[in-house]
Design a protein around this motif. Structure first.
Motif, PDB file in Angstrom:
ATOM      1  N   ALA A 189       0.825  -1.215   0.000  1.00 54.54           N
ATOM      2  CA  ALA A 189       0.000   0.000   0.000  1.00 54.54           C
ATOM      3  C   ALA A 189       0.855   1.259   0.000  1.00 54.54           C
ATOM      4  CB  ALA A 189      -0.945   0.001   1.197  1.00 54.54           C
ATOM      5  N   ASP A 190       1.959   1.254   0.781  1.00 51.79           N
ATOM      6  CA  ASP A 190       2.811   2.444   0.837  1.00 51.79           C
ATOM      7  C   ASP A 190       3.552   2.660  -0.477  1.00 51.79           C
ATOM      8  OD1 ASP A 190       4.269   0.071   1.461  1.00 51.79           O
ATOM      9  OD2 ASP A 190       5.931   1.267   2.215  1.00 51.79           O
ATOM     10  N   GLN A 191       3.893   1.555  -1.172  1.00 50.41           N
ATOM     11  CA  GLN A 191       4.537   1.689  -2.475  1.00 50.41           C
ATOM     12  C   GLN A 191       3.568   2.286  -3.499  1.00 50.41           C
ATOM     13  OE1 GLN A 191       5.780  -2.485  -2.839  1.00 50.41           O
ATOM     14  NE2 GLN A 191       7.902  -1.803  -2.906  1.00 50.41           N
ATOM     15  N   VAL A 192       2.322   1.817  -3.472  1.00 46.50           N
ATOM     16  CA  VAL A 192       1.312   2.352  -4.399  1.00 46.50           C
ATOM     17  C   VAL A 192       1.125   3.845  -4.164  1.00 46.50           C
ATOM     18  CG1 VAL A 192      -1.122   2.256  -5.093  1.00 46.50           C
ATOM     19  CG2 VAL A 192       0.130   0.134  -4.637  1.00 46.50           C
ATOM     20  N   GLU A 193       1.036   4.233  -2.885  1.00 43.80           N
ATOM     21  CA  GLU A 193       0.852   5.655  -2.565  1.00 43.80           C
ATOM     22  C   GLU A 193       2.045   6.490  -3.007  1.00 43.80           C
ATOM     23  OE1 GLU A 193      -1.738   7.582  -1.248  1.00 43.80           O
ATOM     24  OE2 GLU A 193      -2.740   5.772  -1.958  1.00 43.80           O
ATOM     25  N   SER A 194       3.240   5.890  -2.981  1.00 38.60           N
ATOM     26  CA  SER A 194       4.434   6.651  -3.365  1.00 38.60           C
ATOM     27  C   SER A 194       4.412   7.032  -4.842  1.00 38.60           C
ATOM     28  CB  SER A 194       5.704   5.834  -3.066  1.00 38.60           C
ATOM     29  OG  SER A 194       5.844   4.740  -3.962  1.00 38.60           O
ATOM     30  N   SER A 199       8.816  11.258  -5.333  1.00 32.45           N
ATOM     31  CA  SER A 199       9.914  12.107  -4.878  1.00 32.45           C
ATOM     32  C   SER A 199      11.063  12.042  -5.883  1.00 32.45           C
ATOM     33  CB  SER A 199      10.393  11.633  -3.501  1.00 32.45           C
ATOM     34  OG  SER A 199      11.543  12.339  -3.090  1.00 32.45           O
ATOM     35  N   ILE A 200      11.728  13.164  -6.072  1.00 33.00           N
ATOM     36  CA  ILE A 200      12.896  13.221  -6.951  1.00 33.00           C
ATOM     37  C   ILE A 200      13.910  14.171  -6.322  1.00 33.00           C
ATOM     38  CG2 ILE A 200      11.917  15.076  -8.379  1.00 33.00           C
ATOM     39  CD1 ILE A 200      13.347  13.791 -10.786  1.00 33.00           C
ATOM     40  N   THR A 201      15.178  13.808  -6.360  1.00 32.88           N
ATOM     41  CA  THR A 201      16.192  14.701  -5.800  1.00 32.88           C
ATOM     42  C   THR A 201      16.350  15.907  -6.722  1.00 32.88           C
ATOM     43  OG1 THR A 201      18.067  13.681  -6.959  1.00 32.88           O
ATOM     44  CG2 THR A 201      17.422  12.724  -4.825  1.00 32.88           C
ATOM     45  N   VAL A 202      16.809  17.001  -6.142  1.00 35.73           N
ATOM     46  CA  VAL A 202      17.043  18.207  -6.948  1.00 35.73           C
ATOM     47  C   VAL A 202      18.096  17.915  -8.017  1.00 35.73           C
ATOM     48  CG1 VAL A 202      17.952  20.564  -6.876  1.00 35.73           C
ATOM     49  CG2 VAL A 202      16.352  19.770  -5.100  1.00 35.73           C
ATOM     50  N   ILE A 255      12.411  16.967  -3.912  1.00 40.53           N
ATOM     51  CA  ILE A 255      11.065  17.517  -4.069  1.00 40.53           C
ATOM     52  C   ILE A 255      10.072  16.362  -4.039  1.00 40.53           C
ATOM     53  CG2 ILE A 255       9.520  18.915  -5.504  1.00 40.53           C
ATOM     54  CD1 ILE A 255      12.008  20.440  -4.587  1.00 40.53           C
ATOM     55  N   VAL A 256       9.019  16.508  -3.252  1.00 41.35           N
ATOM     56  CA  VAL A 256       7.936  15.519  -3.234  1.00 41.35           C
ATOM     57  C   VAL A 256       6.706  16.163  -3.879  1.00 41.35           C
ATOM     58  CG1 VAL A 256       6.428  14.075  -1.817  1.00 41.35           C
ATOM     59  CG2 VAL A 256       8.809  14.438  -1.139  1.00 41.35           C
ATOM     60  N   PHE A 257       6.167  15.493  -4.887  1.00 43.74           N
ATOM     61  CA  PHE A 257       4.973  15.975  -5.571  1.00 43.74           C
ATOM     62  C   PHE A 257       3.752  15.215  -5.060  1.00 43.74           C
ATOM     63  CE2 PHE A 257       8.506  16.752  -8.437  1.00 43.74           C
ATOM     64  CZ  PHE A 257       8.270  18.052  -8.866  1.00 43.74           C
ATOM     65  N   HIS A 258       2.615  15.875  -5.065  1.00 45.15           N
ATOM     66  CA  HIS A 258       1.356  15.244  -4.674  1.00 45.15           C
ATOM     67  C   HIS A 258       0.387  15.412  -5.851  1.00 45.15           C
ATOM     68  CE1 HIS A 258       2.964  14.959  -0.642  1.00 45.15           C
ATOM     69  NE2 HIS A 258       3.226  16.261  -0.659  1.00 45.15           N
TER      70      HIS A 258
END
Length: 385
Positions: A189-194, A199-202, A255-258
Motif C-alpha cells: 500500500a505504501d509503495q502504491v501511494e508513493s 519524490s525526486i532529488t534536486v 522535491i515531493v509531488f502530490h
C-alpha cells in the motif's frame, strides 16, 4: 516516384486535428527520464509524431504523415510567417535536438544520444508532411511490453514551456503506475501511494530538465522549474499537482509531488434509470458497485478483444466508470452474440467495428460500442430465423 500525398493516402496515415486531439502518446519510461536536449517546439513536435504511431502495427520505414494545416493548428500558428517558422523549427530539431538516454546495465550504465527525427519532408504544392523517426528511437516507442507510460496529447498541446512538458511526462509516468498497481496489485500500500506522491532529488530533476548549469539560485530554480510549470500543468492538464521541498541539512535535497486527477464529468451513458437501486444508494455504495463491475470487466475476455482491436487502451482501463459501463451495458450484448455466433462471431464484429470506427469522444467509447452491437444483433437474429 509517387508524391507524398499519394503515399500518405495509400498508407491511410494522414491524421486530422480531431483525430489528433483524441490520441495518446506512449513512450518507454527510459525516454521519459532521459535528458531532452531541445526546446519546447521540437519536443512537442516529437510528442505529436509519436501519437501517430500504432504500436500494434508499427509504421513501415518508421514513417508517419501529418497535415500541415492541422500541424499549424496544433501549435496554434496562424500568422503569415508560419511556413518560415515551421522550417526553422524543423531545422533546429534536426541540428540541435536530441535525447540523452541513460540505461542501467549489468556492468554499470550505458548512455545513448539519439536525434529522434532525422527526416522531415514537405513541399509547396500539397498539405502533407512526412516524418521519419530514427530507427534507434523506435524501440522506445514500439517495444512497450514493460515500463511504458501513456498520456493525453491534448494535455501536451496546451503546455508552453519545455519544463512543463518534461515535468508532465514524469508525473504521468508515476501516476500511471499508481493507477496500474491500484487495480492489478503486486505492490504494498505504501509503495502504491508513493507513485502518486513521487519524490525526486534536486540533482536528478536538474539532470532531467537539463538545468545543471542554469538557475543556480534555488529561488530561481523553484520559480522556473517548479512553480511556473505546475501552474500550466494544473490549468491545462488532467492533473492537480502540489509539491513540497525536503531539506537535508541546510539545503534542499529533494522535491515531493502530490498528484490528484481532476474529476471528469459523467455523460448520459452513465446515468442509470432512477429505479436502479445502485444509483439510489449513497455515494460510497455506488463507488463500490462501480469498482466491482470494473473488476469483472478487467478480467473479461471481451476486454482483451477490445485491446487487440485498439478499441480500448490500457490508459482507458484505469477509468473505473468506463469499465463498469462496459461490463453493465456492453458485455451482456457480446454474450448474446457469442451464444449465436460463438466467440469468433464477437471477434469478427469487433474487427468490423474497428475498420468502420467513427470519430468519437474518448468518454463515449462505451456508448459507441453499445450502439454498434445493438445495431448488429437484430441482423444476426433475423439471419438465424
Amino acid at each position: 516516384m509517387s508524391s507524398i500525398t499519394e503515399k500518405a493516402k495509400n498508407k491511410k496515415q494522414v491524421l486530422t486535428l480531431n483525430e489528433l486531439s483524441k490520441r495518446k502518446v506512449v513512450e518507454h519510461n527510459s525516454l521519459i527520464t532521459s535528458i531532452a536536449k531541445m526546446d519546447k517546439t521540437p519536443l512537442k513536435m516529437f510528442e505529436l509524431a509519436v501519437s501517430c504511431i500504432n504500436t500494434e502495427e508499427p509504421p513501415k520505414d518508421n514513417t508517419v504523415y501529418l497535415s500541415k494545416r492541422d500541424l499549424f493548428a496544433f501549435f496554434k500558428v496562424s500568422d503569415n510567417d508560419k511556413h518560415s517558422r515551421f522550417k526553422e523549427a524543423v531545422e533546429k530539431m534536426q541540428k540541435t535536438a536530441y535525447f540523452q538516454i541513460k540505461e542501467v546495465k549489468e556492468k554499470g550504465y550505458e548512455m545513448t544520444s539519439i536525434v529522434p527525427i532525422p527526416t522531415v519532408k514537405w513541399n509547396s504544392y500539397n498539405d502533407e508532411v512526412l516524418i521519419r523517426f530514427n530507427q534507434d528511437i523506435m524501440p522506445y516507442l514500439i517495444d512497450l511490453k514493460n515500463n511504458f507510460t501513456q498520456h493525453a496529447l491534448s494535455d501536451m498541446a496546451e503546455l508552453n514551456s519545455k519544463y512543463s512538458i518534461i515535468l508532465y511526462r514524469w508525473l504521468s509516468m508515476n501516476y500511471n503506475q499508481y493507477e496500474h498497481y491500484s487495480v492489478k496489485g503486486g505492490r504494498r500500500a505504501d509503495q502504491v501511494e508513493s507513485y502518486r506522491n513521487p519524490s525526486i532529488t534536486v540533482k536528478e530533476l536538474r539532470l532531467m530538465t537539463d538545468t545543471v548549469n542554469e538557475y543556480k539560485i534555488m529561488n530561481d530554480f523553484t520559480r522556473w522549474i517548479l512553480e511556473k510549470p505546475l501552474e500550466e500543468i494544473n490549468v491545462h492538464t488532467s492533473f492537480n499537482v502540489t509539491y513540497e521541498k525536503v531539506k537535508k541539512g541546510r539545503s534542499i535535497d529533494s522535491i515531493v509531488f502530490h498528484i490528484t486527477k481532476k474529476p471528469v464529468a459523467r455523460n448520459d451513458f452513465y446515468k442509470l434509470e432512477e429505479q436502479d437501486p445502485i444509483y439510489l444508494q449513497d455515494k460510497a455504495n455506488k463507488e463500490q458497485a462501480e469498482e466491482l463491475l470494473a473488476g469483472k470487466a478487467l478480467k473479461s475476455k471481451y476486454t482483451k478483444l477490445l485491446l487487440d482491436n485498439m478499441l480500448l487502451s490500457p490508459y482507458e482501463m484505469t477509468d473505473t466508470s468506463l469499465m463498469a459501463g462496459l461490463q453493465a451495458h456492453v458485455y451482456p450484448l457480446y454474450d448474446e452474440l457469442k451464444a449465436l455466433r460463438g466467440l469468433n462471431g464477437v471477434k469478427d464484429h469487433l474487427s468490423y467495428v474497428r475498420a468502420k470506427q467513427e470519430a468519437y469522444s474518448k468518454r463515449n467509447i462505451a456508448k459507441y460500442l453499445k450502439k454498434a452491437i445493438e445495431q448488429y444483433l437484430p441482423t444476426v437474429k433475423r439471419q438465424d430465423l
